[in-house]
Scaffold this motif. Sequence first.
Motif, mmCIF file in Angstrom:
data_model
loop_
_atom_site.group_PDB
_atom_site.id
_atom_site.type_symbol
_atom_site.label_atom_id
_atom_site.label_comp_id
_atom_site.label_asym_id
_atom_site.label_seq_id
_atom_site.Cartn_x
_atom_site.Cartn_y
_atom_site.Cartn_z
ATOM 1 N N ALA A 147 -12.770 7.472 -5.818
ATOM 2 C CA ALA A 147 -11.600 7.401 -6.698
ATOM 3 C C ALA A 147 -11.891 6.537 -7.917
ATOM 4 N N THR A 148 -12.665 5.484 -7.735
ATOM 5 C CA THR A 148 -13.012 4.609 -8.851
ATOM 6 C C THR A 148 -13.862 5.354 -9.875
ATOM 7 N N SER A 149 -14.815 6.137 -9.403
ATOM 8 C CA SER A 149 -15.638 6.928 -10.322
ATOM 9 C C SER A 149 -14.808 7.978 -11.044
ATOM 10 N N GLU A 150 -13.855 8.545 -10.342
ATOM 11 C CA GLU A 150 -13.035 9.612 -10.909
ATOM 12 C C GLU A 150 -12.096 9.105 -11.993
ATOM 13 N N TYR A 151 -11.589 7.891 -11.838
ATOM 14 C CA TYR A 151 -10.589 7.383 -12.781
ATOM 15 C C TYR A 151 -11.102 6.250 -13.672
ATOM 16 N N LEU A 152 -11.975 5.417 -13.140
ATOM 17 C CA LEU A 152 -12.396 4.232 -13.892
ATOM 18 C C LEU A 152 -13.677 4.477 -14.672
ATOM 19 N N PHE A 153 -14.676 5.066 -14.028
ATOM 20 C CA PHE A 153 -15.959 5.303 -14.684
ATOM 21 C C PHE A 153 -16.044 6.744 -15.157
ATOM 22 N N THR A 154 -15.219 7.104 -16.103
ATOM 23 C CA THR A 154 -15.192 8.464 -16.631
ATOM 24 C C THR A 154 -14.628 8.452 -18.038
ATOM 25 N N THR A 155 -14.924 9.520 -18.778
ATOM 26 C CA THR A 155 -14.342 9.708 -20.112
ATOM 27 C C THR A 155 -13.407 10.908 -20.128
ATOM 28 N N ASP A 156 -13.044 11.411 -18.955
ATOM 29 C CA ASP A 156 -12.091 12.513 -18.858
ATOM 30 C C ASP A 156 -10.759 12.071 -19.458
ATOM 31 N N SER A 157 -10.345 12.742 -20.522
ATOM 32 C CA SER A 157 -9.132 12.328 -21.228
ATOM 33 C C SER A 157 -7.883 12.431 -20.370
ATOM 34 N N GLN A 217 -2.230 2.816 -19.432
ATOM 35 C CA GLN A 217 -1.267 2.408 -18.409
ATOM 36 C C GLN A 217 -0.954 3.523 -17.425
ATOM 37 N N GLN A 218 -0.700 4.718 -17.919
ATOM 38 C CA GLN A 218 -0.339 5.817 -17.027
ATOM 39 C C GLN A 218 -1.497 6.192 -16.120
ATOM 40 N N HIS A 219 -2.696 6.247 -16.678
ATOM 41 C CA HIS A 219 -3.860 6.597 -15.869
ATOM 42 C C HIS A 219 -4.174 5.509 -14.846
ATOM 43 N N ALA A 220 -3.905 4.250 -15.198
ATOM 44 C CA ALA A 220 -4.097 3.160 -14.241
ATOM 45 C C ALA A 220 -3.143 3.312 -13.060
ATOM 46 N N LYS A 221 -1.920 3.713 -13.334
ATOM 47 C CA LYS A 221 -0.954 3.952 -12.254
ATOM 48 C C LYS A 221 -1.377 5.156 -11.411
ATOM 49 N N ASP A 222 -1.914 6.177 -12.071
ATOM 50 C CA ASP A 222 -2.412 7.348 -11.326
ATOM 51 C C ASP A 222 -3.580 6.955 -10.426
ATOM 52 N N VAL A 262 -3.882 4.850 -2.861
ATOM 53 C CA VAL A 262 -2.922 4.757 -1.757
ATOM 54 C C VAL A 262 -2.934 6.042 -0.939
ATOM 55 N N VAL A 263 -2.873 7.177 -1.604
ATOM 56 C CA VAL A 263 -2.808 8.464 -0.911
ATOM 57 C C VAL A 263 -4.083 8.725 -0.116
ATOM 58 N N ARG A 264 -5.237 8.484 -0.726
ATOM 59 C CA ARG A 264 -6.509 8.817 -0.071
ATOM 60 C C ARG A 264 -6.847 7.856 1.065
ATOM 61 N N VAL A 265 -6.558 6.570 0.885
ATOM 62 C CA VAL A 265 -6.872 5.616 1.949
ATOM 63 C C VAL A 265 -5.951 5.815 3.149
ATOM 64 N N LEU A 311 3.028 3.982 9.093
ATOM 65 C CA LEU A 311 2.174 4.544 8.043
ATOM 66 C C LEU A 311 2.981 5.037 6.848
ATOM 67 N N GLU A 312 4.019 5.827 7.086
ATOM 68 C CA GLU A 312 4.795 6.404 5.989
ATOM 69 C C GLU A 312 5.470 5.322 5.160
ATOM 70 N N ASP A 313 5.942 4.273 5.807
ATOM 71 C CA ASP A 313 6.561 3.176 5.070
ATOM 72 C C ASP A 313 5.538 2.460 4.184
ATOM 73 N N TYR A 314 4.335 2.224 4.732
ATOM 74 C CA TYR A 314 3.283 1.596 3.945
ATOM 75 C C TYR A 314 2.926 2.458 2.741
ATOM 76 N N LYS A 315 2.801 3.745 2.978
ATOM 77 C CA LYS A 315 2.440 4.663 1.896
ATOM 78 C C LYS A 315 3.522 4.701 0.827
ATOM 79 N N LYS A 316 4.782 4.778 1.255
ATOM 80 C CA LYS A 316 5.899 4.825 0.317
ATOM 81 C C LYS A 316 5.979 3.559 -0.513
ATOM 82 N N ASP A 317 5.838 2.409 0.127
ATOM 83 C CA ASP A 317 5.892 1.144 -0.589
ATOM 84 C C ASP A 317 4.716 1.009 -1.562
ATOM 85 N N GLY A 318 3.544 1.473 -1.146
ATOM 86 C CA GLY A 318 2.379 1.389 -2.015
ATOM 87 C C GLY A 318 2.534 2.227 -3.276
ATOM 88 N N LEU A 319 3.024 3.453 -3.115
ATOM 89 C CA LEU A 319 3.233 4.316 -4.278
ATOM 90 C C LEU A 319 4.292 3.746 -5.213
#
Length: 539
Positions: A324-334, A364-369, A375-378, A392-400
């Motif tokens: 996920a870090t490579s997909e969102y942080l280490f990329t130039t995908d607009s 900001q928006q991409h950081a939130k994504d 959260v979803v993948r972990v 689990l569902e409560d943890y996931k909901k609170d995290g999102l």
Amino acid sequence: MNPQQQDPIVVNPNLNTEGGPSSGPQPGAPQQPINNYPPAGPNQSFQQPTAPQPGLAGSQANSNFGSYASPPAQPNPTPGQPPTTPSPQFSAMPGQPRSFSGGSFEVNSGMPPPKATMPVKEKFGGKKLVIILSILFVLGSLGAAYFSFIYWPNTPNNVWSTGLNRSGEALNKLVSEASEQKALEEFSKSSLTATIDGQSGDTRITGTLDSKFNSNKSNSELKLKANLDKEELDLGFKVLSEFQEEQTYPNIYLQYYGLKAAGLDTFLPAVADYDGKWIAIESEYLQSVIPVETNSSGQESEQLTNEQLSAAEVTEIAKVVSEATSEYLFTTDSDKAVIELRQFVGKEETDGKNTYHYRASLNQQHAKDYCSALVVRVTALPSIQRVIGDQLEDYKKDGLKECKETEIDDNEFDLWVDAKYKLIYKVRLSDKDNDQVYVDIGQDYNGSDDISFFINYRDDQQKNEVQTSVTTNLSTKKTSANMTIGSTAEDLPYDIKIDVQIEPYDGEVDTNKPKDSTSIEEVLEGLGIAPEALPAELN
């Protein structure tokens, strides 16, 4: 005609021997002799142009033409000399009748006469052409190679893209190699040694740590020496621990020495009684003070076991996070890039490295994504679902929700890309109100099997600095870590250095219960600590 007189050969000045009108005198001009050669011979005559012959093509039939005259007949050679043959001097245009007279015969033929050979300059040779074309090809190839492999890859925008993408690939590769079963087994059996050396004013502390461990056992010893107000202190701790089959808690054996000399017996007089003795904290005692839930059949609940993650499960989580870090942080995908380029500052030398310096910010928006994707993948991993259980569902909901509501700082920061390896070298996060306070986070790759990461904090105003680096060799599986904490402030200067070395260990780890050890219950009773005085979690 007198045979002794030479008849000059004359031509019409309006005739052009190349087949077209000449630029000479106009029709009607007198005939001019060409020269006095060849001399007239018997029966030599000049043939005037004849009318076009039937059947000739228009342009060919109407073209001007000259005449052909042979040189005079030569006398017979003297005995012993080879005969001489006169050379033709002039011919009519191709396709016209020709007259050749000399001596006692005439030849009238439509065949073209041989052409005269004129000296000309040497034409452009084939070898020279090949050499020049080869030079041009080499120069063109060098130019294309320079553009493709030097200029274009080293343009600021391309270095930016390459630096982000390669850094993501390197992170994934590192996590993947560390997650291999062989690597996990090697890391699970290791030895750790560490040293500490710190000084502040007249106080100095030195120490060593020696630890050997595997997945179930550990044997560690810490030694400290201190000089406090000219008083020497020698402190030490030893800890043995082992998880045995079907045990919820490990058996722990510890020993300390030097606490009496440190003056702790002033607060707990009984401490001196156990100085240098082994204290046993066994699994049964821990289970009695930290009870485990049982089900209706009287069997122990799996809750505690479920809360434990294996090394393989931890690396599985690390893989998901790195992807996920490579997909969102280490990329130039607009559509996903969290890091956005703001400005190319320039090429510069940083920490002894040639780098490309950029100014960047967070989307900001991409950081939130990115946060939501984590959260979803972990939470989708079976190991996390087992640990969290029904919540689990409560943890996931609170995290999102937290990902969505968190405000991301969009302040610009500095980023350097290594000019040689095209990897992100470091990122600097500065205090928005004071650029003399900042944190550098990065990695230092030098082309070998060593993977190095560092985190440095610096406050130039307070003159404080913390430098931390970790280097792992992927071939030997050896890891070294260093930390330096220091201040040059006049009121309280200090300097602390910590070095750690970790490497695979295939020897035995001794965790046998020491002889003459004292149970923890007896120690607590001797110290006057009642069970009800312990934290609620231990009751």
